[in-house]
Design an enzyme around this catalytic site. Structure first.
Site, PDB file in Angstrom:
ATOM      1  N   CYS A  14       8.594  -7.948 -16.075  1.00  0.00           N
ATOM      2  CA  CYS A  14       7.308  -8.037 -15.379  1.00  0.00           C
ATOM      3  C   CYS A  14       6.549  -9.231 -15.937  1.00  0.00           C
ATOM      4  CB  CYS A  14       6.507  -6.760 -15.532  1.00  0.00           C
ATOM      5  SG  CYS A  14       5.808  -6.608 -17.163  1.00  0.00           S
ATOM      6  N   ARG A  17       3.935  -5.668 -18.626  1.00  0.00           N
ATOM      7  CA  ARG A  17       4.230  -4.256 -18.882  1.00  0.00           C
ATOM      8  C   ARG A  17       5.587  -4.048 -19.508  1.00  0.00           C
ATOM      9  NH1 ARG A  17       3.047  -4.100 -12.848  1.00  0.00           N
ATOM     10  NH2 ARG A  17       3.348  -6.255 -13.425  1.00  0.00           N
ATOM     11  N   ASP A 142      -0.327  -3.021 -13.035  1.00  0.00           N
ATOM     12  CA  ASP A 142      -0.606  -3.905 -14.163  1.00  0.00           C
ATOM     13  C   ASP A 142      -1.976  -3.559 -14.747  1.00  0.00           C
ATOM     14  OD1 ASP A 142      -0.926  -5.928 -16.009  1.00  0.00           O
ATOM     15  OD2 ASP A 142      -0.353  -7.527 -14.621  1.00  0.00           O
TER      16      ASP A 142
END
Length: 173
Positions: A14, A17, A142
């Site tokens: 990502c 994360r 997020d």
């Protein structure tokens, strides 16, 4: 002579994360000691961008993981071309990162790895569809621009999906 454990290399991806997902999956592996007799699971994390390359995880990620007794000690790096041949599973946290991975996947690595959303291992997804990038899997939002509560929500999702992933592996054996 007993069979060697099957090697399984997993990359969490990502833009922020993935260090939490990496730490949680590593922890969940340790919670299943019998798994080590069948699988040798290596977990890493990377970003589709190199915004924080060489840095530790976000302080809030580290704090939330620590609160739950998990060490989050990865150092940020960007996804590389070699990752598409080194890893068996590349798991994205959201649809945007998944699409970036699919666009970057070299044509020479089309049979390997399995590139999917981490959320495709949610217990809410039918077992027959788990691990497939085309499923309507849940993304992990997020939490970067929010407060610590968002990191707690991400932690819970990472834990749920990590357990689902390990269940999936055990069924695939």
């Amino acid at each position: 002579m007993p069979d060697q454990p099957q090697k399984v290399n997993v990359l969490m991806v990502c833009l922020g994360r993935s260090p939490m997902a990496e730490a949680v999956l590593k922890h969940e592996v340790t919670q299943r000691p019998d798994l080590a007799t069948r699988f040798h699971i290596q977990v890493d994390s990377a970003g589709t961008g190199a915004y924080h390359e060489g840095e530790e995880a976000d302080d809030r990620t580290i704090a939330v993981c620590k609160k739950h007794g998990i060490k989050a000690d990865s150092i940020a790096r960007a996804v590389t071309k070699d990752d598409f041949t080194k890893f068996d599973y590349i798991l994205a946290m959201d649809q945007s990162n998944l699409q970036t991975l699919l666009n970057r996947q070299p044509s020479s690595s089309r049979s390997k790895p399995i590139i999917s959303l981490f959320g495709s291992f949610s217990p809410s997804i039918p077992e027959s569809q788990q691990g497939l990038a085309k499923t309507k899997a849940e993304a992990i939002s997020d939490p970067y621009y929010g407060g610590r509560d968002g990191f707690e929500v991400s932690f819970k999702k990472c834990t749920e999906f990590a357990r689902g992933f390990l269940d999936y592996l055990e069924r695939q054996e």
